[in-house]
Design a protein around this motif. Structure first.
Motif, PDB file in Angstrom:
ATOM      1  N   ASP A 725     -55.981 -11.340 -27.469  1.00  0.00           N
ATOM      2  CA  ASP A 725     -54.906 -10.844 -26.606  1.00  0.00           C
ATOM      3  C   ASP A 725     -53.665 -11.702 -26.794  1.00  0.00           C
ATOM      4  O   ASP A 725     -53.746 -12.903 -27.062  1.00  0.00           O
ATOM      5  CB  ASP A 725     -55.360 -10.882 -25.139  1.00  0.00           C
ATOM      6  N   GLU A 727     -51.673 -12.470 -24.452  1.00  0.00           N
ATOM      7  CA  GLU A 727     -51.411 -13.234 -23.251  1.00  0.00           C
ATOM      8  C   GLU A 727     -51.714 -14.709 -23.476  1.00  0.00           C
ATOM      9  O   GLU A 727     -52.743 -15.073 -24.040  1.00  0.00           O
ATOM     10  CB  GLU A 727     -52.265 -12.713 -22.080  1.00  0.00           C
ATOM     11  N   ASP A 732     -53.595 -10.812 -17.476  1.00  0.00           N
ATOM     12  CA  ASP A 732     -52.351 -10.075 -17.262  1.00  0.00           C
ATOM     13  C   ASP A 732     -51.682 -10.577 -15.992  1.00  0.00           C
ATOM     14  O   ASP A 732     -52.346 -10.784 -14.970  1.00  0.00           O
ATOM     15  CB  ASP A 732     -52.624  -8.569 -17.116  1.00  0.00           C
ATOM     16  N   ASP A 755     -47.360  -5.277 -18.948  1.00  0.00           N
ATOM     17  CA  ASP A 755     -47.242  -4.190 -19.920  1.00  0.00           C
ATOM     18  C   ASP A 755     -46.450  -3.013 -19.360  1.00  0.00           C
ATOM     19  O   ASP A 755     -45.673  -2.376 -20.073  1.00  0.00           O
ATOM     20  CB  ASP A 755     -48.636  -3.714 -20.328  1.00  0.00           C
ATOM     21  N   ASN A 758     -42.876  -4.019 -19.489  1.00  0.00           N
ATOM     22  CA  ASN A 758     -42.388  -4.025 -20.860  1.00  0.00           C
ATOM     23  C   ASN A 758     -41.992  -2.642 -21.326  1.00  0.00           C
ATOM     24  O   ASN A 758     -40.944  -2.446 -21.953  1.00  0.00           O
ATOM     25  CB  ASN A 758     -43.464  -4.590 -21.792  1.00  0.00           C
ATOM     26  N   ARG A 759     -42.812  -1.656 -21.024  1.00  0.00           N
ATOM     27  CA  ARG A 759     -42.521  -0.294 -21.482  1.00  0.00           C
ATOM     28  C   ARG A 759     -41.210   0.218 -20.913  1.00  0.00           C
ATOM     29  O   ARG A 759     -40.553   1.055 -21.520  1.00  0.00           O
ATOM     30  CB  ARG A 759     -43.682   0.631 -21.108  1.00  0.00           C
ATOM     31  N   ARG A 784     -42.665 -11.185 -18.548  1.00  0.00           N
ATOM     32  CA  ARG A 784     -43.982 -10.818 -18.798  1.00  0.00           C
ATOM     33  C   ARG A 784     -44.444 -10.766 -17.496  1.00  0.00           C
ATOM     34  O   ARG A 784     -44.108  -9.553 -17.289  1.00  0.00           O
ATOM     35  CB  ARG A 784     -44.446 -11.814 -19.716  1.00  0.00           C
ATOM     36  N   HIS A 805     -54.257  -6.152 -21.722  1.00  0.00           N
ATOM     37  CA  HIS A 805     -53.524  -5.339 -22.683  1.00  0.00           C
ATOM     38  C   HIS A 805     -52.989  -6.215 -23.813  1.00  0.00           C
ATOM     39  O   HIS A 805     -52.763  -7.404 -23.637  1.00  0.00           O
ATOM     40  CB  HIS A 805     -52.360  -4.627 -21.984  1.00  0.00           C
ATOM     41  N   ASN A 807     -50.091  -5.955 -25.218  1.00  0.00           N
ATOM     42  CA  ASN A 807     -48.638  -6.156 -25.160  1.00  0.00           C
ATOM     43  C   ASN A 807     -48.272  -7.043 -23.994  1.00  0.00           C
ATOM     44  O   ASN A 807     -48.676  -6.803 -22.860  1.00  0.00           O
ATOM     45  CB  ASN A 807     -47.911  -4.817 -24.995  1.00  0.00           C
ATOM     46  N   THR A 808     -47.479  -8.057 -24.239  1.00  0.00           N
ATOM     47  CA  THR A 808     -46.928  -8.843 -23.143  1.00  0.00           C
ATOM     48  C   THR A 808     -45.654  -8.182 -22.672  1.00  0.00           C
ATOM     49  O   THR A 808     -45.200  -7.180 -23.218  1.00  0.00           O
ATOM     50  CB  THR A 808     -46.621 -10.281 -23.585  1.00  0.00           C
ATOM     51  N   ALA A 811     -43.189  -7.585 -25.534  1.00  0.00           N
ATOM     52  CA  ALA A 811     -43.516  -6.744 -26.694  1.00  0.00           C
ATOM     53  C   ALA A 811     -43.190  -7.450 -27.995  1.00  0.00           C
ATOM     54  O   ALA A 811     -42.345  -7.033 -28.767  1.00  0.00           O
ATOM     55  CB  ALA A 811     -42.763  -5.412 -26.631  1.00  0.00           C
TER      56      ALA A 811
END
Length: 899
Positions: A725, A727, A732, A755, A758-759, A784, A805, A807-808, A811
């Motif tokens: 991961d 992270e 998370d 995550d 981030n999106r 993050r 996940h 992605n931090t 990203a």
């Protein structure tokens, strides 16, 4: 090198002397000055940016332009100076920041050229660009005979001393000598300037140039008033606060002209704030009709918004991407596949034959567009005008504004459906005017009867039946568009339309509703154009084609007089002179078929889809762009501050709203447009996601965006560690929304993990700056004080089977050296990824927020993001909580945004 068709700067950028020359030749029609004098100044030394060469290597050629112009803007605006007209960079590239024309009332133009120099070896391209500018400016002013001149239009030394810090290659003598040689060589070559070529980029630049032309008073105003009022400069009007863009009734949140739910809330609040500043101000809601597509609808808003504002009316434009009447014409050509009758051999076809032909596909399109107009006011806040009514009610409260409605063509259908929505919200309009309405008399009659307000002043502007028959749809139909709609496109054709004189005057019931306010006097409620010469000015209209009503000066003065009343008649300013492109677009089909219409036609199989031409390099074709006045916009500052105290009883906090109040006041003082969320109904998970999405979506090049959050944080931990991961802790991090109940599942359900965030944040505009301040536990990398107090955490949640996940919050790229390499934002956290954040004191406040606000109150000089970290930690005075800065390493040396 960056794609030269994409500007990262918000201003025209010329890369070669040929582009400079070509642009000013083409710009000549937009320049009124009959002479020009040029002063040359040296740009300030921007030490923090480093050398131009290093800046270019790190940010790219266009990125370097953007950074330097941003610094020039910051310096000018910070000291109350005007921007220079032109800036020459060490590379020889030239940026145009202001129109070069004379000021209002003048005949000569005083142009300031700012030169950024960087040593002797960079002087040659700067010299070449400077002399080309001097020659081109004379091409655009002094008789266009600059090739015969030997002396450049420089101001005298006593007026503007030549900067002594320039390298010798840029001495005044060398400039004059180079200018003379260039003018002589060009004169020998052709005797005239080079022919003006075309390109999409120069077309956009010329559009920007024309929009920023100084506005002069009309001769009529000069004759009647020694101190005439001028239109408000466009750069002072943010059109984002004046339009709502909808597609099939719902907010359109894609493309260049998008509208988010928070935009609608901002529009309502901006309208209230503006109206409250002066007694007698009003609110107008305008719906276009025959102007198809975002481009023309936006341009009309841009051209007319200043006129409404200077007449004490706040306009809100409904851009609903379905201007029906023009689309009807295009349906004929595209659906049936011909441009003129000759193409089908129908040289002598009667209009009746055309009406029958279009019924096959046209009725479906017309019904779809009517449905689109109705959906704008459908139940549910996802529909644009329903949401607008809700926010207007909330913003104005008991102080109801005077509301005026104005619709053109199919826009009348949209407003007729909006009437009951306004009534339900307790917002009763004062006036309701329509221009050549495409609504049926039955719909008009039913909606006015349901509204049942005797004091609603109504008026319809329409052409006389003779003018309607004289109007034509070029090459297709020998009467007006409304005739074609009534005879061919309505499902029960022929039908009666309220915009046709012959139909309107026959509907006695409708006339009764229209004239209730006037005691039955139809002359006050009906205006048929063109009106006779002796018609009183308040009842005048000179429109002679369907699309010309809303840019006809006589009509629009009458519209304004109807709204403002007789007591304000002398104060009504002259409607701006607008090109007749709006009318021509209807008849000559200059605008594209709307996407919604094209999709509908594709579904019924009638429209031949033409493939998009491939780009020369094989890349996918780029979508066309709208050249808007936003190209000349100043960078904006937006902020969202969230403070949540309202958690389940055991987790309730007491200082987060206080934090948010402090951040709100501080950000407002620094010129940010601040949205604050503290109430439980505003801070649920869905609401936070939407508000953060809206904040990011509104970003544009050069903007500075701040997001502050004070509330609970949690970390979510798997049953077993995960080696692969991203992270840093194998867990998370997450922030928690309001109203989270007790228990593991409720906490996680209300959490926004890194995550999720981030999106949302990865959609920030590439040239905007985003800064995040998280005052919660475990905040470090969540995108993050050894002091007593309450920690802002719900603890660590252990979830069997949970997998962090990949992605931090940042990203990171797969090849990144660190988790924040390449991140677009900067995270300022209250604590590391393993620490707790504390709130304490009286009144209670977060230790982190208190320290940041104290630092900003005491800090007088500049500091970098790295400087901020050490200084805020010194003020926090805690070994258990360490504020952090998480960003791409290059951003550590950038200025801290809030000093």
């Amino acid at each position: 090198m960056a794609n030269p068709s994409i500007r990262v700067s918000d201003y025209p950028v010329f890369r070669t002397t040929a582009e400079i020359e070509t642009f000013f030749i083409r710009a000549e029609p937009f320049v009124d000055a009959d002479k020009v004098l040029v002063s040359v100044s040296a740009a300030p030394q921007f030490d923090r940016l480093g050398s131009f060469e290093a800046l270019t290597q790190s940010a790219g050629e266009y990125g370097a332009v953007f950074e330097i112009i941003t610094e020039i803007e910051r310096t000018a605006y910070g000291h109350g100076y005007d921007l220079p007209h032109l800036v020459i960079l060490p590379s020889g590239w030239v940026v145009l920041l202001r129109h070069i024309d004379a000021e209002i009332g003048g005949r000569g133009a005083d142009i300031e050229i700012m030169i950024c120099t960087e040593g002797e070896r960079k002087a040659t391209p700067v010299l070449e660009s400077l002399v080309q500018i001097l020659l081109s400016l004379q091409d655009a002013t002094d008789g266009r005979d600059a090739t015969k001149r030997k002396t450049p239009p420089l101001q005298s030394r006593q007026d503007m001393p030549w900067p002594d810090i320039f390298p010798k290659e840029l001495s005044r003598e060398n400039v004059e000598d180079a200018y003379s040689k260039l003018a002589t060589n060009r004169n020998k070559a052709s005797g005239t300037a080079s022919p003006a070529s075309r390109s999409d980029l120069l077309d956009q630049y010329l559009h920007w140039f024309s929009l920023n032309r100084p506005v002069r008073p009309s001769p009529e105003w000069a004759a009647r008033d020694t101190t005439p009022r001028y239109r408000e400069p466009m750069r002072e009007i943010d059109l984002k606060h004046h339009y709502i863009n909808m597609r099939l009734g719902q907010l359109s949140q894609t493309g260049q002209l998008y509208t988010t739910p928070s935009d609608v809330a901002t529009i309502a609040q901006k309208a209230k704030d503006w109206i409250d500043k002066k007694q007698g101000r009003r609110l107008l809601i305008y719906a276009h009709g025959g102007l198809v597509g975002e481009n023309l609808a936006w341009e009309y808003a841009r051209d007319t918004a200043p006129w409404w504002l200077e007449n004490d009316i706040y306009p809100i434009y409904c851009i609903w991407e379905s201007g029906a009447c023009t689309a009807i014409v295009q349906v004929i050509r595209e659906f049936l596949g011909f441009g003129t009758r000759r193409a089908f051999g129908f040289e002598d076809a009667f209009d009746g034959a055309i009406e029958k032909l279009v019924q096959f596909g046209g009725q479906s399109v017309w019904e779809m567009m009517k449905r689109s107009a109705e959906l704008c006011s459908a139940p549910g806040d996802q529909y644009g005008l329903t949401l607008l009514a809700s926010h207007l009610k909330r913003s104005f409260g008991q102080s109801k504004p005077a509301i005026d409605l104005l619709g053109h063509s199919a826009g009348s259908i949209l407003l007729l459906h909006f009437l009951p929505r306004l009534k339900a919200a307790g917002l009763l309009p004062s006036t309701f005017q329509t221009l050549a309405p495409a609504a049926t008399t039955a719909l008009y009659r039913d909606r006015l009867a349901a509204h049942d307000q005797n004091d609603l002043k109504c008026r319809i502007y329409a052409m006389t039946d003779q003018a309607e028959r004289d109007d034509t749809v070029r090459g297709i139909y020998r009467k007006s568009l409304l005739y074609l709609v009534a005879q061919g496109f309505e499902e029960d054709a022929p039908v009666r339309l309220a915009g046709l004189q012959k139909d309107l005057t026959r509907d006695k019931e409708l006339l009764t509703h229209l004239t209730k306010w006037s005691g039955g006097v139809t002359r006050e409620a009906l205006v048929f154009s063109p009106t006779p010469p002796d018609t009183p000015k308040r009842l005048r209209s000179d429109a002679i084609c369907h699309g010309s009503f809303d840019n006809d000066r006589a009509t629009m003065w009458s519209v304004m007089r109807f709204i403002r009343g007789a007591t304000h008649e002398d104060d009504i300013s002259r409607f701006p002179e607008i090109n007749d492109k709006y009318c021509r677009a209807v008849s000559s089909l200059e605008t594209p078929l709307p996407d919604a219409v094209r999709s509908s036609l594709a579904l019924i199989g009638g429209l031949r889809q033409e493939p998009e031409p491939a780009a020369e390099n094989g890349a996918a074709p780029q979508p066309s762009t709208i050249a808007t006045a936003a190209s000349a916009r100043r960078p904006s500052r937006y902020a969202l501050t969230v403070g949540i105290n309202e958690y389940a009883s055991a987790n309730r906090l007491t200082g987060c709203v206080n934090d948010s109040d402090g951040w709100r006041d501080m950000l407002t003082q620094r010129g940010f447009d601040v949205t604050q969320l503290t109430r439980p109904e505003e801070t649920g998970r869905d609401q936070l996601v939407q508000s953060l999405t809206d904040l990011v979506a509104r970003s544009a090049a050069g903007d500075t965006i701040i997001w502050h959050f004070s509330g609970h944080g949690i970390e979510i931990m798997p049953e077993f560690s995960v080696e692969d991961d991203f992270e840093t802790t194998g867990r998370d991090q997450a922030i928690v929304a309001a109203n989270a109940s007790e228990g593991l599942d409720a906490q996680v359900a209300h959490a926004l993990i890194d995550d999720d965030i981030n999106r949302i944040l990865e959609n920030i505009h590439p040239q905007a700056s985003l800064y995040v301040f998280l005052d919660c536990c475990f905040a470090g990398t969540a995108t993050r004080l050894s002091l007593p107090g309450r920690s802002r955490t719900m603890g660590t949640v252990l979830r069997p089977g949970y997998r962090p996940h990949r992605n931090t919050f940042t990203a990171p790229l797969a090849t990144a050296r660190g988790p924040y390499d390449g991140a677009r934002h900067v995270l300022f956290s209250a604590a590391s990824a393993t620490q707790k954040a504390i709130e304490n004191g009286s009144p209670p406040q977060g230790v982190f927020s208190r320290a940041v606000l104290e630092l900003l109150r005491s800090q007088s000089g500049p500091m970098t993001n790295a400087d901020y970290k050490s200084r805020v930690n010194a003020l926090m005075n805690s070994n258990d909580q360490s504020a952090g800065v998480y960003c791409d390493p290059a951003k550590l040396t950038q200025p801290f945004p809030l000093v």
